[in-house]
Design a protein around this motif. Structure first.
Motif, PDB file in Angstrom:
ATOM      1  N   LEU A  74       0.834  -1.200   0.000  1.00 48.83           N
ATOM      2  CA  LEU A  74       0.000   0.000   0.000  1.00 48.83           C
ATOM      3  C   LEU A  74       0.872   1.255   0.000  1.00 48.83           C
ATOM      4  O   LEU A  74       0.550   2.242  -0.670  1.00 48.83           O
ATOM      5  CB  LEU A  74      -0.972   0.005   1.182  1.00 48.83           C
ATOM      6  N   VAL A  75       1.989   1.218   0.709  1.00 47.02           N
ATOM      7  CA  VAL A  75       2.934   2.343   0.683  1.00 47.02           C
ATOM      8  C   VAL A  75       3.412   2.572  -0.754  1.00 47.02           C
ATOM      9  O   VAL A  75       3.421   3.708  -1.246  1.00 47.02           O
ATOM     10  CB  VAL A  75       4.130   2.101   1.626  1.00 47.02           C
ATOM     11  N   ALA A  76       3.795   1.509  -1.436  1.00 45.72           N
ATOM     12  CA  ALA A  76       4.259   1.634  -2.822  1.00 45.72           C
ATOM     13  C   ALA A  76       3.139   2.187  -3.717  1.00 45.72           C
ATOM     14  O   ALA A  76       3.385   3.043  -4.576  1.00 45.72           O
ATOM     15  CB  ALA A  76       4.747   0.283  -3.337  1.00 45.72           C
ATOM     16  N   PHE A  77       1.925   1.713  -3.505  1.00 39.58           N
ATOM     17  CA  PHE A  77       0.766   2.191  -4.265  1.00 39.58           C
ATOM     18  C   PHE A  77       0.549   3.684  -4.026  1.00 39.58           C
ATOM     19  O   PHE A  77       0.366   4.457  -4.972  1.00 39.58           O
ATOM     20  CB  PHE A  77      -0.470   1.378  -3.856  1.00 39.58           C
ATOM     21  N   VAL A  78       0.552   4.097  -2.767  1.00 33.79           N
ATOM     22  CA  VAL A  78       0.361   5.506  -2.417  1.00 33.79           C
ATOM     23  C   VAL A  78       1.437   6.364  -3.077  1.00 33.79           C
ATOM     24  O   VAL A  78       1.138   7.402  -3.696  1.00 33.79           O
ATOM     25  CB  VAL A  78       0.359   5.698  -0.883  1.00 33.79           C
ATOM     26  N   ASN A  79       2.689   5.951  -2.963  1.00 35.49           N
ATOM     27  CA  ASN A  79       3.783   6.732  -3.545  1.00 35.49           C
ATOM     28  C   ASN A  79       3.659   6.814  -5.065  1.00 35.49           C
ATOM     29  O   ASN A  79       3.915   7.862  -5.658  1.00 35.49           O
ATOM     30  CB  ASN A  79       5.131   6.142  -3.134  1.00 35.49           C
ATOM     31  N   GLU A  80       3.253   5.723  -5.688  1.00 39.14           N
ATOM     32  CA  GLU A  80       3.073   5.701  -7.144  1.00 39.14           C
ATOM     33  C   GLU A  80       1.992   6.693  -7.580  1.00 39.14           C
ATOM     34  O   GLU A  80       2.179   7.458  -8.527  1.00 39.14           O
ATOM     35  CB  GLU A  80       2.703   4.285  -7.582  1.00 39.14           C
TER      36      GLU A  80
END
Length: 180
Positions: A74-80
């Motif tokens: 989810l962190v990677a998704f948010v940053n993307e």
């Protein structure tokens, strides 16, 4: 209340957006989008075009997937998403809302503002380590929900799944009573 009003609103609105896709698509016309924007209080540019509707509809499967991600995913998704829409958080105050974060300008495309508002809410979920508040509906609708209850016991979305489950259980009890 585990989150601030803007976070709760962001989470609930993205859940509502995802749920417009299942079990029946309720976001097919510009009027549907108008009603959604009005009901969730989105401010700023709203072009009322089929292209805008299509851009918003594209967000739904992408954000549905977010409900099943691990914390790191989810962190990677948010940053993307923040990079994609060039999010630049700023404190703003408008309408009846006191200071809160916006990360896109009010003239950014509606889909951009919706996506960034959603991931800004996810930021608070991640920081508070509250991912268990993002749940799939226990009904058969395929929808999502945000459990803001104190005891984290919410199981059904807002589209009547809980009522249908209760009616089915009641009928099963009555049928069992009539057999015995």
């Amino acid at each position: 209340m585990p989150f601030g009003h803007d976070t709760e609103d962001g989470l609930l609105s993205v859940a509502a957006l995802v749920n417009t896709a299942t079990p029946d698509d309720t976001l097919t016309e510009i009027a549907d989008l108008d009603a959604f924007v009005e009901s969730w209080g989105y401010t700023g540019t709203h072009e009322r075009t089929h292209a805008e509707l299509d851009e918003v509809r594209v967000l739904r499967p992408r954000f549905l997937e977010a409900w099943s991600l691990s914390r790191d995913e989810l962190v990677a998704f948010v940053n993307e998403v923040m990079l994609q829409y060039r999010a630049l958080p700023q404190l703003v105050r408008h309408d009846e809302w006191d200071y809160h974060l916006h990360a896109t300008p009010s003239d950014a495309p509606l889909a951009s503002r919706m996506a960034v508002d959603a991931v800004m809410a996810f930021v608070d979920v991640i920081r508070a380590d509250e991912l268990d508040r993002l749940k799939m509906c226990a009904g058969d609708c395929g929808g999502v929900l945000v459990d803001l209850s104190k005891n984290r016991s919410r199981r059904y979305c807002d589209r009547g799944c809980g009522n249908r489950a209760n009616v089915a259980a009641y009928r099963a009890r009555k049928a069992a009573e009539s057999v015995s």
